[in-house]
Design an enzyme around this catalytic site. Structure first.
Site, mmCIF file in Angstrom:
data_model
loop_
_atom_site.group_PDB
_atom_site.id
_atom_site.type_symbol
_atom_site.label_atom_id
_atom_site.label_comp_id
_atom_site.label_asym_id
_atom_site.label_seq_id
_atom_site.Cartn_x
_atom_site.Cartn_y
_atom_site.Cartn_z
ATOM 1 N N GLU A 157 0.908 -1.117 0.173
ATOM 2 C CA GLU A 157 0.078 0.172 0.182
ATOM 3 C C GLU A 157 0.660 1.101 0.059
ATOM 4 O O GLU A 157 0.502 2.067 -0.904
ATOM 5 C CB GLU A 157 -0.759 -0.035 1.170
ATOM 6 N N ASP B 84 -5.256 -2.890 -3.014
ATOM 7 C CA ASP B 84 -5.058 -1.515 -3.189
ATOM 8 C C ASP B 84 -3.526 -1.311 -3.481
ATOM 9 O O ASP B 84 -3.264 -0.240 -4.315
ATOM 10 C CB ASP B 84 -5.313 -0.709 -1.917
#
Length: 420
Positions: free
Chosen positions: A96, A154
């Site tokens: 991330e 993500d």
């Protein structure tokens, strides 16, 4: 009103598509850009464009000094870079953070003369630390989890988006073919982390779409993290590769958000950190996940994952003028202003979906405030609220997660974020 406000922008049209360009000695879109946003209604007041740019520069300098670290060299002797997980865990890196870092550095090219070198080092680090399941994706944590190191949606989606930015900035004719790398990662994301039936982003490549006995079928293609709803990213992925899959992903996340809002947050527009099927079988509609679904007791509340949702959603409004997401931000942004009496310092660090503050979370953090500032840019009647939010976040530093999210939102707030 919108037409009268356009005078203060330097109108730089957004690029459509993302074909590879020849390598050039410098960035094609150097910071600052002052991009025109079709869905923008207001901007932070009280500062000139130059001052907004300077705020970004100062924040970036601090972010870079705190969180960007050298990470040795690869087998060819080329330097590697990484983003630390937090000041408390400086030896740890997560995918991330790498995605955030690559996006930030690509946008700051032109101001930072070392941007391309750093970007390449970050990407090579990501490549050197693959997922145990799909090696085209990044293992979510480094050093690896001894129990297995798989991907997180993500991180890889932001890495792919950053590669599209790099292709626009520097072309793909140099040491790294950014466009080819983006195609490879997008293929992996599509094959390993998009639900084949749901078309929802799955939590990572470790999720079995139909569920598995090992996790009691709890995690499947209908158990998304709402902060993985990235409509502007998905639009760029579609424009880049022409894959209609991303149209289906956009439609699926719109359905999920509509279900969750109608059933659980009709007055606030808040999203839960995680969602799961509302019935006994897999499928729509979705409901907020129960406590301790994956991370903790607030997995079904607006907490430290869903706090990113206003940023992801409002980006689609700003860059593309998307009306579905504008309506979502209309409700959520006005709720936030009302709930705090217009004082950002009264924002709670987490809410139940009905808008009640989570107990024990009565402190301010830029993590929740900066995405709400970006959301306010889409609303013509929230100038005072936007200005107050901007004052609360533009020069406040916390830790890597909060500061990375804030810096990306400062790029949006200063009209220096653009679509590849």
């Amino acid at each position: 009103m919108f037409v009268r406000l356009l005078w203060f922008f330097v109108l730089v049209p957004l690029a459509a598509g993302c074909a590879a360009f020849p390598a050039s000695p410098g960035p094609a879109r150097p910071f600052p850009q002052h991009a025109f946003y079709p869905g923008q209604r207001i901007r932070p007041g009280g500062y000139s464009q130059g001052e907004l740019d300077d705020h970004v520069r100062a924040f970036y300098d601090e972010w870079k000094q705190r969180y960007l670290k050298e990470a040795g060299s690869d087998e060819a002797g080329r330097p590697l870079w990484r983003i630390i997980h937090s000041l408390q865990k400086p030896d740890e890196t997560v995918s991330e953070g790498m995605g955030y870092g690559m996006m930030i550095v690509a946008y700051m090219a032109g101001y930072d003369p070392d941007a391309r070198k750093i970007f390449d080092g970050l990407f090579r680090y990501a490549q050197a630390h693959p997922s145990d399941i799909d090696p085209r994706l990044m293992g979510w944590v480094q050093p690896p989890d001894p129990a297995g190191n798989d991907s997180a949606f993500d991180g890889d989606a932001d890495i792919a988006y950053a590669l599209l930015l790099a292709d626009r900035q520097w072309g793909s004719g140099g040491a790294i073919d950014y466009a080819a790398a983006a195609r490879k990662r997008l293929a992996a994301i599509a094959e390993s982390t998009i639900g084949p039936d749901s078309r929802l982003p799955m939590l990572g490549d470790w999720v079995v779409p139909q569920g598995s006995a090992e996790d009691d079928i709890r995690y499947n293609q209908y158990t998304p993290r709402t902060s993985d709803f990235m409509p502007a990213h998905f639009r760029s992925f579609r424009e880049f590769g022409g894959d209609p899959l991303w149209d289906g992903v956009e439609a699926a996340i719109e359905r999920a958000v509509s279900d969750l809002e109608a059933g659980y947050s009709p007055q606030t527009g808040l999203m839960p950190d995680f969602a799961e099927p509302a019935g006994s079988e897999q499928g729509f509609p979705l409901k907020p996940a129960g406590p301790n679904f994956l991370e903790g007791p607030h997995d079904g509340d607006y907490y430290y994952n869903a706090g990113r949702y206003p940023w992801r959603a409002s980006t689609a409004v700003l860059l593309y003028g998307d009306d579905f997401w504008r309506q979502r931000m209309d409700k959520l942004s006005h709720w936030a202003e009302s709930a705090t009496g217009g004082d950002p310092l009264r924002l709670n660090a987490g809410y139940y979906l009905d808008g009640s503050p989570i107990e024990g979370q009565d402190y301010f953090t830029t993590f929740f405030a900066s995405p709400l500032a970006t959301a306010a840019m889409t609303q013509p009647d929230q100038q005072a609220w936007l200005d107050a939010l901007y004052e609360a976040v533009h020069d406040r530093h916390e830790d890597c997660y909060e500061d990375s999210v804030t810096l990306i939102n400062l790029l949006l707030l200063s009209n220096n974020y653009w679509a590849p």
